[in-house]
Scaffold this active site. Structure first.
Site, mmCIF file in Angstrom:
data_model
loop_
_atom_site.group_PDB
_atom_site.id
_atom_site.type_symbol
_atom_site.label_atom_id
_atom_site.label_comp_id
_atom_site.label_asym_id
_atom_site.label_seq_id
_atom_site.Cartn_x
_atom_site.Cartn_y
_atom_site.Cartn_z
ATOM 1 N N LYS A 1 1.357 10.474 37.811
ATOM 2 C CA LYS A 1 2.231 9.840 36.859
ATOM 3 C C LYS A 1 2.265 10.158 35.732
ATOM 4 O O LYS A 1 2.649 9.833 34.699
ATOM 5 C CB LYS A 1 2.638 8.398 36.832
ATOM 6 N N LYS B 1 9.232 6.529 28.309
ATOM 7 C CA LYS B 1 9.415 5.258 28.717
ATOM 8 C C LYS B 1 9.019 4.280 27.795
ATOM 9 O O LYS B 1 8.840 3.730 27.447
ATOM 10 C CB LYS B 1 8.261 5.034 29.730
ATOM 11 N N ARG C 1 18.204 4.550 45.129
ATOM 12 C CA ARG C 1 17.375 5.675 44.045
ATOM 13 C C ARG C 1 16.199 6.010 44.744
ATOM 14 O O ARG C 1 15.885 6.936 44.756
ATOM 15 C CB ARG C 1 17.648 4.808 42.833
ATOM 16 N N ARG D 1 16.893 1.730 32.262
ATOM 17 C CA ARG D 1 15.441 1.987 31.960
ATOM 18 C C ARG D 1 15.787 3.955 32.965
ATOM 19 O O ARG D 1 15.105 4.703 31.884
ATOM 20 C CB ARG D 1 13.858 1.511 33.205
ATOM 21 N N GLU E 1 20.346 -1.471 44.894
ATOM 22 C CA GLU E 1 20.147 -0.080 44.012
ATOM 23 C C GLU E 1 19.742 0.161 44.206
ATOM 24 O O GLU E 1 19.430 1.754 44.036
ATOM 25 C CB GLU E 1 21.168 -0.620 42.783
ATOM 26 N N LYS F 1 5.915 4.222 48.046
ATOM 27 C CA LYS F 1 5.323 5.092 46.977
ATOM 28 C C LYS F 1 4.225 5.814 47.986
ATOM 29 O O LYS F 1 3.810 7.184 47.693
ATOM 30 C CB LYS F 1 3.931 3.920 45.460
ATOM 31 N N HIS G 1 16.107 -4.929 46.778
ATOM 32 C CA HIS G 1 18.027 -5.309 46.505
ATOM 33 C C HIS G 1 18.082 -3.415 46.161
ATOM 34 O O HIS G 1 17.713 -2.366 46.343
ATOM 35 C CB HIS G 1 17.755 -5.338 44.799
#
Length: 711
Positions: free
Chosen positions: A672, A682, A400, A532, A396, A639, A394
């Site tokens: 992460k 989160k 990002r 988020r 947007e 990633k 998508h």
């Protein structure tokens, strides 16, 4: 006595004369001498031949008896100038004299005032006028546009009662005032009749002056009449032609396929350039005129509260509508450049998105950081356990991810040498690690509302907000319950399709083998992902080991903008969030539509997504179904590619500059998890969604992140 004092005395005497309520004065009797007819009355001194003052009725026979003055009935509140308005909004401001230049007979004063950390200067022939000009500039920094009475005159004085952000008074008191200028004194004041109908009269209870009075200072309001349409069916082009006759409209471009053409027209008004786009030249011309009316004359033809910007709670460096239109124009312009004026086959799109960076108060210095298109997600059978496929294409989301590449490049620039540190958008933080320089802001543009909660509303019901179709009578608002249970729900995108569905209570965990056997791969909606980002930041878990949280300063929509629904989806539904780690917050950015809403993009959505980041020579085209390019190569945004950038930066950053101490990680997943503050934020976000009854966040199979760094 200096020039300012003389002017103050003069202006105050004029004000007294102008403020005198003539309606309360008794009518002149025919026997009373008119001006120049009578003999001057005596001051009590001898030798005067003037006749004595007659005894007034009720004087009890005493010549020196004075009747008590009657309390005047309060008339309509006079419009307030910028100085008065600013003093009400920000009382106690100090104005400083910066300089006085010019000859004695024509001095020029420069005054300054500090508001919200910014210094505004104004100049004029007197200190008073210089202060007024400084106040106007200060007001313009957080109130949308100055008033222009000539625009109201062209509209036949049929002003809408919704000419300011009255729907947001409780939340945004700074936006109570739209006007800076007082109306022309030659114009009689007009008010809505107290009977609540559409007629105008010179008396009534609801003032339509440029400066609305705070609700706490007025009597209980009368029922609000419906918004007034332009008189005699005037369209924006006709209204603008009355204000500025003889304007020339230029045809700029034509793009799109035969069934979905888009035309762009432009017009120059008072030295400012305005564009409008539409499915035909007539509509494009009207939108260009509408943009000019809004900017130059403060004349907004669509004044429904839901169409107004929702101001941010943080630092607002730009006028909302000016910023929104500039961001939209920059992203569209860059996409045009990248696709040969939309002629490339890859110019086809349903949704366009981009990120724009500003580094100060002037939007002319804004820079496009990323541009992307796309509306689809990966098919479950193409998942990658090495981080080589894009799950969500998508627009947007891709914008990002493109922004992340830029942030890595800026960190590397800072780490190169001391000379390059000045060029980087980052600086060392006193709390450890790095942070953005103070004036750097990022703005997200999306050509339509993000899928999911922000898009779950009916944009055309009713025709006018708060009005029944084909009626001039007020009815219930278009959406009486924008926060009802059906609103705010977490939603997931449909695999290989468009649209979203609410999350199921048992769908929070997905398994790799289950998806490969035919279960649909679920991806959270764009509305949920942006919400988020408004908590954990747009930098993600990996970059948060180096930099403090980064948030979007504004979210601009090219179409389907609805302030109530967008604000709910972006942050209001999780306002119950608590116990966030230091530096993390619930970000509430500026939300705004644009003056010329994008035309709906009909037809089937293409199966590809394009991306570009500043510094790239060309766009990258990705097959949204496979998450890779047409030759099966991984995207520069996958990633694995971003993890390689992170490992490279991690090797350059001295240990004492890390926000989180981390030994050499073995997998992407472990890296992460090392960002403990990010992971805590989160977790608080997911808890807030559950406590609000909005569902549980659905995460991808954990096997996707169990890969190691391979150069």
């Amino acid at each position: 006595m200096d020039i300012e004092d003389e002017e103050n005395m003069s202006s105050s005497s004029i004000d007294v004369k102008e403020n005198r309520n003539l309606d309360n004065m008794p009518p002149k009797d025919s026997s009373t001498p008119g001006p120049g007819e009578g003999i001057p009355l005596s001051n009590g001194g001898g030798g005067s031949t003037s006749r004595k003052r007659p005894l007034e009725e009720g004087s009890n026979g005493h010549s020196k008896y004075r009747l008590k003055k009657r309390r005047k009935t309060p008339g309509p509140v006079l419009p307030k100038n910028a100085l008065m308005q600013l003093n009400e909004i920000k009382p106690g401001l100090q104005y400083m004299l910066l300089s006085q230049t010019g000859p004695v007979h024509a001095p020029l004063f420069v005054m300054s005032v500090e508001v919200n950390g910014q210094v505004f200067e104004g100049s004029g022939p007197t200190k008073k006028k210089a202060k007024l000009h400084a106040a106007e500039k200060a007001l313009r920094s957080f109130v949308q546009f100055p008033n222009a009475s000539e625009a109201h005159l062209a509209m036949g004085r049929t002003l809408s009662v919704n000419t300011d952000f009255t729907s947001d008074q409780a939340d945004f008191p700074d936006t109570l005032f739209n006007g800076f200028e007082t109306p022309d004194k030659s114009e009689p004041p007009f008010y809505v009749g107290s009977n609540g109908d559409d007629s105008f009269s010179s008396s009534g209870d609801v003032s339509l002056s440029a400066s609305p009075v705070p609700a706490s200072l007025t009597q209980p309001p009368l029922p609000i009449p419906p918004p007034f349409p332009p008189p005699s069916g005037k369209n924006p082009v006709m209204i603008l032609n009355e204000l500025r006759p003889g304007l020339k409209y230029d045809f700029l471009s034509e793009s799109g396929e035969s069934h979905a053409k888009s035309f762009v027209m432009s017009v120059v008004v008072d030295g400012q350039f305005f564009e409008g786009s539409g499915r035909n030249k007539k509509l494009a011309k009207a939108r260009a005129a509408q943009s000019a009316l809004a900017t130059v004359f403060n004349l907004h033809l669509d004044q429904t509260p839901s169409r107004q910007p929702v101001l941010s709670e943080g630092l607002q460096l730009h006028l909302p509508q000016v910023l929104a239109d500039a961001v939209s124009r920059l992203v569209l312009g860059k996409f045009s450049d990248l696709t040969d004026n939309f002629s490339s086959p890859h110019a086809r799109r349903k949704v366009l998105s981009g990120v724009v960076m500003t580094t100060g108060t002037d939007v002319k210095d804004a820079k496009v950081i990323s541009v992307s298109t796309g509306t689809k997600c990966i098919n479950g059978e193409y998942m990658s356990d090495r981080g080589l496929a894009l799950n969500d294409c998508h627009a947007e989301i891709i914008s990002r991810r493109s922004l992340l590449r830029f942030l890595y490049a800026q960190l590397e620039l800072y780490l190169n040498n001391k000379e390059d540190q000045k060029k980087s958008i980052f600086q060392k933080s006193e709390r450890g690690g790095f942070r953005l320089k103070d004036t750097v802001q990022f703005h997200l543009y999306i050509s339509t509302s993000p899928c999911g909660d922000a898009r779950i509303f009916s944009p055309h019901e009713p025709v006018l907000e708060g009005m029944a179709p084909d009626s001039h009578q007020l009815t219930e608002p278009a959406d009486r319950h924008p926060n009802r249970k059906a609103r705010g729900q977490l939603r997931t995108k449909i695999e290989s399709g468009e649209g979203t569905i609410p999350v199921r209570s048992n769908a929070s965990i997905q398994t790799w083998d289950g998806v490969l056997q035919g279960e649909r791969l679920l991806t959270m909606s764009c509305s949920d992902k942006i919400a988020r980002w408004n908590v954990v930041g747009i930098q993600g878990a990996l970059l948060s080991i180096f930099v403090e949280p980064i948030y979007f300063s504004s979210i601009i929509l090219g179409s389907l903008y609805h302030g109530d629904h967008l604000s709910r989806a972006m942050y209001q539904r999780i306002s119950n969030i608590e116990d966030l780690p230091p530096l993390y917050t619930l970000n509430k950015p500026l939300l705004s539509g644009i003056s010329n809403a994008e035309a709906r993009q009909p037809g089937k959505a293409p199966n590809f997504s394009v991306n570009w980041t500043v510094g790239d020579t060309a766009i990258e085209v990705i097959n949204a179904t496979t998450g890779k390019d047409e030759l099966g190569r991984p995207s520069r945004l996958c990633k694995h590619a971003l993890y390689c950038r992170w490992m490279r930066v991690h090797g350059k950053v001295p240990p004492h500059l890390l926000r989180t101490k981390i030994t050499k990680p073995t997998t992407y997943h472990e890296s992460k998890l090392a960002a403990k503050e990010y992971q805590a934020a989160k977790a608080r976000l997911f808890t807030a969604f559950i406590k609000a009854g909005l569902g549980a966040w659905v995460e991808k199979p954990t096997e996707q992140d169990q890969f190691s760094f391979t150069p």
